[in-house]
Design an enzyme around this catalytic site. Sequence first.
Site, PDB file in Angstrom:
ATOM      1  N   CYS A 190     -33.991  35.210  72.404  1.00  0.00           N
ATOM      2  CA  CYS A 190     -33.228  36.146  71.567  1.00  0.00           C
ATOM      3  C   CYS A 190     -34.109  37.002  70.670  1.00  0.00           C
ATOM      4  O   CYS A 190     -33.658  38.016  70.136  1.00  0.00           O
ATOM      5  CB  CYS A 190     -32.214  35.380  70.727  1.00  0.00           C
ATOM      6  SG  CYS A 190     -30.988  34.490  71.714  1.00  0.00           S
ATOM      7  N   HIS A 203     -30.808  39.418  64.754  1.00  0.00           N
ATOM      8  CA  HIS A 203     -30.182  38.794  65.904  1.00  0.00           C
ATOM      9  C   HIS A 203     -28.784  38.307  65.502  1.00  0.00           C
ATOM     10  O   HIS A 203     -28.539  38.000  64.346  1.00  0.00           O
ATOM     11  CB  HIS A 203     -31.048  37.631  66.397  1.00  0.00           C
ATOM     12  CG  HIS A 203     -30.382  36.808  67.450  1.00  0.00           C
ATOM     13  ND1 HIS A 203     -29.792  37.375  68.554  1.00  0.00           N
ATOM     14  CD2 HIS A 203     -30.181  35.466  67.557  1.00  0.00           C
ATOM     15  CE1 HIS A 203     -29.269  36.423  69.311  1.00  0.00           C
ATOM     16  NE2 HIS A 203     -29.493  35.262  68.718  1.00  0.00           N
ATOM     17  N   ASN A 224     -23.008  36.575  71.490  1.00  0.00           N
ATOM     18  CA  ASN A 224     -24.466  36.483  71.442  1.00  0.00           C
ATOM     19  C   ASN A 224     -25.014  36.993  72.773  1.00  0.00           C
ATOM     20  O   ASN A 224     -24.898  36.320  73.798  1.00  0.00           O
ATOM     21  CB  ASN A 224     -24.889  35.031  71.200  1.00  0.00           C
ATOM     22  CG  ASN A 224     -26.391  34.848  71.113  1.00  0.00           C
ATOM     23  OD1 ASN A 224     -27.166  35.713  71.535  1.00  0.00           O
ATOM     24  ND2 ASN A 224     -26.815  33.716  70.571  1.00  0.00           N
TER      25      ASN A 224
END
Length: 360
Positions: free
Chosen positions: A119, A260, A290
């Site tokens: 990520c 993020h 996500n």
Amino acid sequence: MTDAAGHRRIGVLGMGTYLPAQVRSNADVARDAGVTPEWISERTGVRQRHVAAAGEAASDLAARAVRAAADTAGIDVRDVGLLVCATSTPDELGPSTACRIQAVLGASRAVALDVSAACSGWLFAAKVAHDWLLASPEIRYAAVVGVEAYSKFLDPTDRGTAVLFADGAAASILSPVAAPQGFAHFAFGSDGTLADRVLIPAGGSRLPADADTIARGDHRIRMDGRTISRFITDVFPGLITDTLDRAGLSLQDIDRVVAHQPNPVLLRRMGAELGIPEGRLVVVGDEVGNIGAASTPYALAAAARDGLRVGDRVLLAVFGAGMTWGSGLLTWTGAPARTTPTRTSPPEPHETEGAPDERC
């Protein structure tokens, strides 16, 4: 282009995003995961997530985002000299997904490579492109794209992952810019002792695919949610304060915090605890979930569409599996963002032509 000290500056000329057409609501996810839609909303804040079609690979999503970013920047993709893809869900173990993207786009002049930092990947990839552009003035434009096709690797009955992870892509075009615009104050870190806390166990050289790994579901994402939450709450405040210290700034000097998007509820709570001023923390995970390496550039594109102005300061903070983390400061160039519309029918593999782009 240089600053007062004679240093070249690299910044963003344009952003582009792409989300697959299929949407899974909380009701859809809840049926398989054995929870309620309300449980998902209360604990994560995610309301929906996009899912790639059977014929859509990571490179297909990424190519559409890169084309949108290039169109927004006003350049031809054939003029891109470097193409860096950040992903943890590549088309194949090899070759690089960036090479697949290059072929789809016809970006024949681009050096193409992948960066794997989960990520955190887009900011890691942006640093690679930043330094490459500084060292190679003959290359004028770099495309940096974060993309994930997590749905291909999810166990729909695992509430710890199925409620959060989704598919999407977001890209940026980097190039020399006028000082004081552009990137500065990068910092990165990793802790490999936590590498097994979130991973796809099988399919690589340590645990190659066979009948047993498939039967055990070892090709699905596994995550130790409690450890990951503790890691995020430990690392995120330091990313913010350390970046401010390096830049000699305070939170009041920052126009947007772009991070993020692991969990909107967690992200908003941490923002409030840090005292990030109202409206300055960008949260997009509610609508897309996500999307891993695409999360941070997708949030940056959303901030651009919402009115970032020339000279605005954007604090970037990323963290992900590995474990990995990073931060930096981006002084905005005024670059716009473009979203490639989703399509109603799945593409053929590696096919990206379709509906026209819309300017946002």
